[in-house]
Design a protein around this motif. Structure first.
Motif, mmCIF file in Angstrom:
data_model
loop_
_atom_site.group_PDB
_atom_site.id
_atom_site.type_symbol
_atom_site.label_atom_id
_atom_site.label_comp_id
_atom_site.label_asym_id
_atom_site.label_seq_id
_atom_site.Cartn_x
_atom_site.Cartn_y
_atom_site.Cartn_z
ATOM 1 N N LYS A 176 0.854 -1.192 0.000
ATOM 2 C CA LYS A 176 0.000 0.000 0.000
ATOM 3 C C LYS A 176 0.888 1.240 0.000
ATOM 4 O O LYS A 176 1.341 1.702 1.055
ATOM 5 N N SER A 177 1.155 1.763 -1.193
ATOM 6 C CA SER A 177 2.057 2.899 -1.333
ATOM 7 C C SER A 177 1.483 4.171 -0.723
ATOM 8 O O SER A 177 2.245 5.078 -0.355
ATOM 9 N N ASP A 178 0.156 4.284 -0.624
ATOM 10 C CA ASP A 178 -0.463 5.485 -0.065
ATOM 11 C C ASP A 178 0.141 5.842 1.288
ATOM 12 O O ASP A 178 0.324 7.013 1.619
ATOM 13 N N ILE A 179 0.420 4.812 2.101
ATOM 14 C CA ILE A 179 0.949 5.040 3.445
ATOM 15 C C ILE A 179 2.281 4.335 3.659
ATOM 16 O O ILE A 179 2.770 4.251 4.785
ATOM 17 N N GLY A 180 2.869 3.794 2.588
ATOM 18 C CA GLY A 180 4.163 3.129 2.689
ATOM 19 C C GLY A 180 4.126 1.826 3.447
ATOM 20 O O GLY A 180 5.115 1.434 4.066
ATOM 21 N N GLN A 181 3.001 1.096 3.381
ATOM 22 C CA GLN A 181 2.856 -0.152 4.133
ATOM 23 C C GLN A 181 3.345 -1.326 3.301
ATOM 24 O O GLN A 181 2.786 -1.650 2.263
ATOM 25 N N GLY A 182 4.401 -1.996 3.796
ATOM 26 C CA GLY A 182 5.011 -3.106 3.059
ATOM 27 C C GLY A 182 4.652 -4.470 3.589
ATOM 28 O O GLY A 182 5.389 -5.428 3.350
ATOM 29 N N ASP A 183 3.534 -4.596 4.307
ATOM 30 C CA ASP A 183 3.091 -5.902 4.812
ATOM 31 C C ASP A 183 2.382 -6.642 3.686
ATOM 32 O O ASP A 183 1.152 -6.609 3.573
ATOM 33 N N THR A 184 3.150 -7.313 2.856
ATOM 34 C CA THR A 184 2.626 -7.909 1.636
ATOM 35 C C THR A 184 1.447 -8.833 1.926
ATOM 36 O O THR A 184 1.548 -9.747 2.757
ATOM 37 N N SER A 185 0.327 -8.568 1.270
ATOM 38 C CA SER A 185 -0.923 -9.345 1.359
ATOM 39 C C SER A 185 -1.637 -9.211 2.699
ATOM 40 O O SER A 185 -2.645 -9.878 2.913
ATOM 41 N N THR A 186 -1.150 -8.348 3.590
ATOM 42 C CA THR A 186 -1.860 -8.105 4.851
ATOM 43 C C THR A 186 -1.895 -6.609 5.149
ATOM 44 O O THR A 186 -1.690 -6.190 6.286
ATOM 45 N N THR A 187 -2.154 -5.799 4.139
ATOM 46 C CA THR A 187 -2.256 -4.362 4.364
ATOM 47 C C THR A 187 -3.563 -4.047 5.077
ATOM 48 O O THR A 187 -4.418 -4.917 5.271
ATOM 49 N N GLN A 188 -3.748 -2.783 5.445
ATOM 50 C CA GLN A 188 -4.977 -2.403 6.142
ATOM 51 C C GLN A 188 -6.187 -2.391 5.207
ATOM 52 O O GLN A 188 -7.323 -2.372 5.679
ATOM 53 N N ASP A 189 -5.958 -2.443 3.901
ATOM 54 C CA ASP A 189 -7.080 -2.599 2.973
ATOM 55 C C ASP A 189 -7.884 -3.838 3.350
ATOM 56 O O ASP A 189 -7.311 -4.886 3.681
ATOM 57 N N PHE A 190 -9.185 -3.735 3.302
ATOM 58 C CA PHE A 190 -10.127 -4.846 3.498
ATOM 59 C C PHE A 190 -10.198 -5.333 4.955
ATOM 60 O O PHE A 190 -10.919 -6.280 5.227
ATOM 61 N N ASP A 191 -9.478 -4.688 5.900
ATOM 62 C CA ASP A 191 -9.571 -5.128 7.298
ATOM 63 C C ASP A 191 -10.997 -4.954 7.828
ATOM 64 O O ASP A 191 -11.494 -5.780 8.598
ATOM 65 N N TYR A 192 -11.623 -3.844 7.427
ATOM 66 C CA TYR A 192 -13.008 -3.560 7.799
ATOM 67 C C TYR A 192 -13.743 -3.054 6.571
ATOM 68 O O TYR A 192 -13.154 -2.398 5.706
ATOM 69 N N LEU A 193 -15.025 -3.331 6.522
ATOM 70 C CA LEU A 193 -15.828 -2.939 5.369
ATOM 71 C C LEU A 193 -15.781 -1.436 5.159
ATOM 72 O O LEU A 193 -15.635 -0.950 4.027
ATOM 73 N N GLU A 194 -15.868 -0.670 6.260
ATOM 74 C CA GLU A 194 -15.920 0.783 6.125
ATOM 75 C C GLU A 194 -14.598 1.375 5.631
ATOM 76 O O GLU A 194 -14.564 2.491 5.114
ATOM 77 N N LEU A 195 -13.493 0.626 5.787
ATOM 78 C CA LEU A 195 -12.210 1.108 5.271
ATOM 79 C C LEU A 195 -12.206 1.223 3.755
ATOM 80 O O LEU A 195 -11.388 1.954 3.185
ATOM 81 N N MET A 196 -13.099 0.481 3.099
ATOM 82 C CA MET A 196 -13.090 0.433 1.632
ATOM 83 C C MET A 196 -14.091 1.386 0.994
ATOM 84 O O MET A 196 -14.266 1.383 -0.216
ATOM 85 N N THR A 197 -14.732 2.234 1.794
ATOM 86 C CA THR A 197 -15.672 3.216 1.256
ATOM 87 C C THR A 197 -14.920 4.273 0.459
ATOM 88 O O THR A 197 -13.916 4.828 0.927
ATOM 89 N N ASP A 198 -15.383 4.548 -0.749
ATOM 90 C CA ASP A 198 -14.810 5.576 -1.632
ATOM 91 C C ASP A 198 -13.354 5.294 -2.003
ATOM 92 O O ASP A 198 -12.586 6.206 -2.294
ATOM 93 N N THR A 199 -12.953 4.023 -2.011
ATOM 94 C CA THR A 199 -11.561 3.687 -2.330
ATOM 95 C C THR A 199 -11.342 3.386 -3.808
ATOM 96 O O THR A 199 -10.202 3.123 -4.213
ATOM 97 N N TYR A 200 -12.385 3.402 -4.618
ATOM 98 C CA TYR A 200 -12.205 3.130 -6.053
ATOM 99 C C TYR A 200 -11.780 4.415 -6.757
ATOM 100 O O TYR A 200 -12.432 5.466 -6.653
#
Length: 1017
Positions: A833-857
Motif C-alpha cells: 500500500k504505497s499510499d501510506i508506505g505499508q510493506g506488509d505484503t498481502s496483509t495491508t490495512q485494505d479490506f480489514d473492515y468494510l468501512e475502510l473500503m468506502t470511496d476507495t475506487y
C-alpha cells in the motif's frame, strides 16, 4: 527475374543475419536462459551451427517438412551453414529465435540464399516473428553506452510500461500497474526473488551481466508467480580467448546536490509553511571497483568467467528540525561471481553459476540540538546484514535433432540479520525467543503526559535508544531450494515445450522491541478536571514474534507454438500452480492445488518477410502468499499492554523504577504467545491472487535502420488475497448477537480473540469466506460461511495502456524509446500500500473492515498517465562518444486519509484505525455534528510532472588500447520535483487536521556526477 517469393526470401535472410544490439519493445520467444536458431531448408539438408569463440558445434538434418531448429543455444555469436556451404553470422540473445531460411518463402529452393549479403552492423534488429511475448532486451554494450545507474531496476525502468515504485519500498519497479511486490527476478534461469515479502532480490555484481531481459507482459507458461513483470539476467561467460580487466565507478560528494528542505504543507495547519526538515547538510559519496578475468581452462571444452567487486557508500542524514537525532550510514558491498561452462560433448553442456551479494550496513546514531544541524553524543550503531551466497547447476542435453532437455538445481541464501552496537562495543541482539526474549539494547521511551505534568517534572526520554523501533532477530534469513526440468520437442509444425519446477522457500523471521519494551508516560486525571490531583502512570508494551515459516510451491506447464502456415503461428499453453504455506509449528494453513493459468497467442508475419508482424495474446497469471504472512498472522506472537505506577525514572535509559502494576495487563489482538490454530487462519475456499491480461499489437520495419511498434494492454485483477479483522461480521454470520458489547449465543459468550479465533483471517475480498473457528476457546471448531458483502467489496484493479515503441540503429547512432499512455484504476494497489508506505505484503490495512473500503475506487498510486522515454548513444569519432537518457512522466494521484467519527453527535468517537479512511474534515472538529466528508480516491489532485535528462561522454584513446574514461551526469538540470507526500490528513486522537499532511517524503534524485575508469586486455 526473381520471383516475388524469392525476393521476399532474400530480404528476410538479409535482415535475419543483421548484426546489432537488442531492442526495446521486441517480442521474444519463451525461454529463460538461452536463444535459438531456426528456419527452412530442403528436406535432407544438413544444417550446422557453430560458435567460434567456444568451439561449440551442432549439426542436424532437416526433416520432411523442411524446417529445422537449434534450441537452447547459449547466448553469443554463431555461424550457420547448409551442407558445408558459406556460413552466415547471427547473434543469439536470450529468449530470441533467429530465423535463417535456406529456401524461399513458399518452399522453393533458392541456392542464391547461401551467398546472401549480410546487412552491416548499423542495421536494426530483425523482428522475431516466432513469439508472442512483450519483452525488452538490453545488452551490456548498450548499458555501457547510455547514462544509467548500474543496477537491475534502473535498467528495467528503460522498458515501456514500467514506472518507479514508492520510495518506501526501496529501489523497485512497478510493471503494468501492479505493485512492486508482484515481480519475479531470475539469474541464468534461477529465481533470485526474495520471496519473504517479495520486496527484494539477490544482487548479482552488475558488471557481470551480459544481457537483461525485461518481460512486461504476455510471457509464456514456463513463467509464473508474477502479476507484474519478470526480470531475467544472463551473466557473461568465458571463451577460448583470454580477457581480463577492471574498472572503478566513483560518485564524489562534492559534485552531488542535496534534496530540498521540507516545509509543512497543510494549509489547514496553523504551522503551514514552517520548516520541517533541513536537508542542506545531507551528503554522500560512493564507489564500486570491479576486476574480472575469463578464458578457457581447456580449449573448446571448459570455460570460466570470474569477477570480484567491492563497493562502499557513505551518507549523512542530519534532519535538523523537529528531531533530536541524526544518522551517518556506511554500507559495504563485497560481491563475487563465478560462471563455468563445460562442453562435455557437442550434445551435452553443464553450467555452474555461483555468486555472493552479502552487504553490511552500519547506521551510527547521534544526538543533535533540535532545530540545528549539529552532532554530539554518539548513541550507538545499528548493524544490518543482507544477502548471501547462491549456487546453481544447469545441464542441457541435445538428445536428438528435435528434442532438447534441460535440468536446473540451485540453492540460495539471503540474510536479514540485525544487531545493535553500544558505544562501549557491547552487542545486543534478539534471539527469536518470544516467551523469554533477550532485552536487546535500550528501551523506547515516549512522554504523552499533559503539559502541566511535563513542566513540573521535565520530559522523560531515553538517551541511549539506538534504533527507535523494532529489531530483527539475529538469525533472520531465507533459504531457497529450486529445481527445474524443461523440455523442447519439434514435431513438424508444432514446437512443444513442457516442464516442471519446484521452488521451496524457508524464512527464519521475527522482531522484538529494542530494550524489550516501549514505555509511554501518561497522566492519570482520576476522572476530574482538577489538575492538582493528577498523577503519573506509565504504560508498558511488549511485542515480540519469531518463527520459521515455509512456502512450498511447484508447477507444471505445457505450450505449443504451431506454424499453421508459413507466416502464421498460434500459441497455446497452460500452467498448473500449487502453493502451500506452512506456519511456525510446521502446520499447513493455506494450500491451493493446480491453479490453472491458460495462455493463448498468435503471431502473423503479414508479408512473409519478417518486416511486419501483428501479434496478440491472452493469459491468466497467479501469485502465491508470501511467507511473511505466517510470522505474525499464523504463528505465535506476544503483544502485551499493562500500566503501572512508579517512583522514579532512570536518567539514562528513561525506564521507570519502583513499578507497581495496576493489574490491567491484556494481550492485544489475542497475541498471548500461543500458536494460532492453522485451520482458523484462512478461508477454506481461498483462491490465489490472480489476474487476466490481454495484449494486441504490431511491429513494423520501416527501413533497414528503423522499426516501430504499437501495443495495447489490458490487465484485470480477478482475485486478491488480504486479511479481514472484523470479528463482528463472522460472529453475526455464526448466529451471535451483540448484547451490550458482549457477543452471545445460546447463553454463552464468545471468547475473542483466542488461538482458534485469530484477530484477523485471510480471504478473497468480495467473495464469501468459509472460516473454521473455535468461538468459545473450548477446542470445538465450527465452519461458518460469511457473505462477501458483509466483509468487503470485491478487489478491483485494472490497467489499460497504449505503448508506442521504436528502435533505430545506424553506423554511429543507436536511439530507442517509447511513449506510454496508461490508466491504473481500482480499490487496491495489490500486495503493498504505497499510499501510506505499508510493506506488509498481502496483509495491508485494505479490506480489514468494510468501512475502510468506502470511496476507495479510483486512480491507484502507480497510475502515471504519461511516460516518455528516450535514450541512445552517438559515436562522434573513433575516440569520443556521447550518450543521453530522457524521462518525462506525469505525477501520481494524491489522496486525503482522515478519521471516521463513529458518533456524529457532540462526542467524538474515532474508529480504531485512525486516519485510514477516504474522508477529510473541515478546518475544525469536535463540535456538534462536525463530521468528515467523503474524498474518493485520487481526487485531491496529482503530484507534479517530473523530467530528467542524463548525459555522458566516453573517451577511448587510440594511444592506450583498452583504456576507457567516462563521465555520467545524472539529472543534469537538477530537477527536484516531489515524488511522494504524506497523505494522512487527520489526527486520530482529536480528528483535527494533521500538520504533516502533504509534507514531501521523497523527491527526484538530485544531480550527481559519476566517473568511470576502465582497462581491458
Amino acid at each position: 527475374m526473381a520471383s516475388k517469393h524469392l525476393i521476399q526470401g532474400l530480404k528476410r535472410s538479409a535482415l535475419t543475419v543483421a548484426l546489432g544490439l537488442s531492442f526495446v519493445g521486441a517480442v521474444q520467444a519463451q525461454t529463460n536462459t538461452a536463444g535459438a536458431v531456426g528456419g527452412r531448408a530442403t528436406a535432407g539438408d544438413t544444417i550446422t551451427v557453430s560458435n567460434p569463440a567456444t568451439g561449440f558445434t551442432r549439426t542436424i538434418t532437416v526433416g520432411a517438412d523442411g524446417t529445422y531448429r537449434f534450441a537452447q543455444l547459449p547466448t553469443g555469436q554463431y555461424t550457420v551453414s547448409r551442407n558445408n556451404g558459406s556460413p552466415r553470422t547471427v547473434n543469439v540473445s536470450v529468449g530470441g529465435t533467429q530465423n535463417v531460411d535456406f529456401v524461399a518463402a513458399g518452399g522453393g529452393d533458392a541456392q542464391t540464399l547461401d551467398t546472401v549479403t549480410v546487412v552491416g552492423s548499423g542495421a536494426v534488429n530483425p523482428i522475431d516473428i516466432s513469439s508472442v511475448e512483450s519483452t525488452t532486451i538490453l545488452t551490456a554494450e548498450q548499458i555501457k553506452k547510455i547514462p544509467v545507474a548500474q543496477n537491475t531496476t534502473a535498467v528495467a525502468l528503460l522498458a515501456p510500461g514500467t514506472v518507479r515504485g514508492d520510495g518506501a519500498f526501496g529501489n523497485l519497479a512497478s510493471f503494468g500497474g501492479s505493485s512492486v511486490a508482484e515481480n519475479q527476478y531470475y539469474i541464468n534461469g534461477f529465481n533470485i526473488t526474495n520471496s519473504f515479502r517479495s520486496l527484494n532480490f539477490s544482487q548479482v555484481p552488475f558488471e557481470a551481466i551480459a544481457e537483461q531481459q525485461i518481460k512486461t507482459g504476455g510471457y509464456g507458461a514456463e513463467f509464473g508467480r508474477s502479476l507484474g513483470g519478470v526480470i531475467n539476467q544472463i551473466t557473461k561467460r568465458g571463451t577460448n580467448e583470454f580477457h581480463a580487466g577492471g574498472n572503478i565507478y566513483y560518485t564524489p560528494e562534492e559534485l552531488s546536490e542535496t534534496s530540498p528542505d521540507a516545509y509543512l504543507s497543510n494549509p489547514l495547519s496553523p504551522n503551514f509553511g514552517r520548516l520541517r526538515s533541513d536537508n542542506s547538510k545531507d551528503n554522500g559519496w560512493q564507489y564500486t571497483a570491479n576486476a574480472w578475468a575469463s578464458g578457457a581452462l581447456v580449449k573448446d571444452k571448459l570455460f570460466a568467467y570470474a569477477l570480484i567487486s567491492y563497493g562502499k557508500q557513505n551518507n549523512d542524514a542530519w534532519g535538523a528540525v523537529n528531531t533530536d537525532q541524526n544518522t551517518a550510514t556506511e554500507q559495504k558491498n563485497p560481491k563475487w561471481l563465478l560462471k563455468m561452462d563445460w562442453n562435455i560433448t557437442d550434445n551435452h553442456i553443464l553450467e555452474l553459476t555461483a555468486f555472493s551479494d552479502k552487504s553490511k550496513q552500519y547506521i551510527d546514531t547521534y544526538n543533535n540540538t533540535p532545530g540545528q544541524t549539529d552532532r554530539f553524543n554518539f548513541i550507538g550503531t545499528t548493524y544490518n546484514e543482507q544477502g548471501g551466497e547462491n549456487y546453481v547447476l544447469k545441464y542441457t542435453g541435445y538428445l536428438t535433432d528435435t528434442f532438447t532437455l534441460s535440468a536446473l538445481a540451485g540453492r540460495g541464501e539471503f540474510s536479514r540479520s540485525q544487531k545493535l552496537i553500544a558505544p562501549d562495543g557491547s552487542v545486543a541482539s534478539y534471539d527469536g525467543n518470544i516467551h523469554n526474549p533477550d532485552q536487546p539494547g535500550c528501551p523506547i521511551v515516549g512522554d504523552g503526559r499533559s503539559a502541566a505534568r511535563i513542566a513540573a517534572t521535565g520530559l522523560y526520554s531515553s538517551s541511549c535508544n539506538i534504533s527507535g523501533g523494532q529489531l530483527n532477530r539475529l538469525d533472520s534469513g531465507d533459504t531457497r531450494k529450486q529445481y527445474r526440468l524443461d523440455a523442447e520437442w519439434q514435431l513438424g509444425d508444432h514446437l512443444i515445450r513442457f516442464g516442471y519446477d519446484r521452488d521451496d522457500y524457508e524464512s527464519i523471521a521475527g522482531v522484538a522491541l529494542e530494550g524489550g519494551s516501549q514505555w509511554t508516560y501518561l497522566t492519570d486525571d482520576h476522572g476530574t478536571d482538577d489538575e492538582s490531583d493528577d498523577t503519573d502512570i506509565v504504560q508498558q508494551q511488549i511485542f515480540s514474534q519469531g518463527s520459521t515459516v515455509k512456502v512450498k510451491q511447484h508447477a507444471y506447464y505445457i505450450e505449443d507454438s504451431w506454424n499453421i502456415t508459413d507466416n502464421f503461428i498460434a500459441y497455446i499453453g497452460g500452467r498448473w500452480d500449487t502453493f502451500e504455506n506452512i506456519n511456525g509449528i510446521g502446520a499447513t494453513y493455506v494450500k491451493i492445488k493446480d491453479q490453472f493459468g491458460p495462455r493463448l497467442g498468435f503471431s502473423w508475419d503479414v508479408f512473409g518477410d519478417s518486416t511486419f508482424k501483428v501479434f496478440g495474446n491472452a493469459g491468466r497469471y497467479a501469485l502465491p502468499l508470501t511467507p511473511s504472512v505466517a510470522v505474525r498472522g499464523a504463528s505465535a506472537s506476544i503483544f502485551s499492554v499493562e500500566t503501572f505506577t512508579f517512583t522514579g525514572v532512570n536518567p539514562v535509559t528513561g525506564e521507570p523504577t519502583g513499578l507497581v502494576s495496576n493489574g490491567d495487563q491484556f494481550f492485544a489482538n489475542g497475541e498471548d504467545g500461543f500458536a494460532k490454530a492453522p485451520q482458523a487462519i484462512a478461508s477454506k475456499n481461498l483462491d490465489p491472487m490472480y489476474q487476466d491480461e490481454y495484449i494486441l499489437g504490431f511491429q513494423k520495419q520501416l527501413t533497414d535502420h528503423f522499426s516501430i511498434g504499437v501495443r495495447g494492454i489490458f490487465r484485470d485483477l480477478k482475485a486478491a488475497i488480504d486479511d479481514n479483522c472484523d470479528a463482528g461480521a463472522l460472529l453475526t454470520a455464526a448466529g451471535f448477537q451483540n448484547v451490550g458489547g458482549h457477543w452471545m449465543r445460546g447463553g454463552r459468550e464468545a471468547v475473542l480473540p483466542n488461538p482458534g479465533f485469530p484477530y484477523c483471517r485471510m480471504f478473497n475480498p468480495g467473495n464469501d469466506a468459509v472460516w473454521v473457528t473455535d468461538f468459545f476457546n473450548d477446542g470445538n471448531f465450527e465452519t461458518t460461511t460469511v457473505p462477501g458483502s458483509a466483509l468487503a467489496p470485491k478487489a478491483k484493479r485494472t490497467y489499460s495502456a497504449l505503448e508506442v515503441f521504436f528502435d533505430g540503429n545506424w553506423d554511429k547512432l543507436f536511439l530507442q524509446g517509447s511513449y506510454t499512455y496508461a490508466k491504473s484504476k481500482g480499490n487496491t494497489e495489490g500486495g503493498v500500500k504505497s499510499d501510506i508506505g505499508q510493506g506488509d505484503t498481502s496483509t495491508t490495512q485494505d479490506f480489514d473492515y468494510l468501512e475502510l473500503m468506502t470511496d476507495t475506487y479510483g486512480y491507484l498510486p502507480n497510475d502515471r498517465r504519461h511516460s516518455l522515454k528516450l535514450f541512445g548513444s552517438y559515436q562522434l569519432t573513433d575516440e569520443w562518444a556521447v550518450g543521453a537518457n530522457l524521462l518525462v512522466q506525469s505525477g501520481r494521484p494524491v489522496n486525503c486519509f482522515g478519521v471516521l467519527d463513529l458518533d456524529p453527535g457532540p462526542d467524538y468517537v474515532p474508529h480504531q484505525y485512525g486516519g485510514a479512511f477516504m474522508r477529510c474534515g473541515p478546518t475544525t472538529r469536535g463540535g456538534s455534528n462536525d463530521t468528515s466528508v467523503a474524498v474518493p480516491r485520487g481526487t485531491k489532485g496529482r503530484l507534479p510532472w517530473t523530467n530528467q535528462i542524463d548525459l555522458n561522454v566516453a573517451y577511448t584513446p587510440n594511444w592506450a588500447e583498452g583504456l576507457t574514461l567516462k563521465m555520467d551526469i545524472f539529472n543534469v538540470l537538477n530537477s527536484r520535483k516531489v515524488t511522494s507526500v504524506n497523505e494522512v490528513a487527520e489526527v486520530r486522537a482529536t480528528g483535527l487536521p494533521s500538520q504533516t499532511y502533504l509534507l514531501p517524503l521523497t523527491w527526484q534524485q538530485p544531480r550527481q556526477v559519476r566517473f568511470m575508469v576502465q582497462y581491458d586486455f
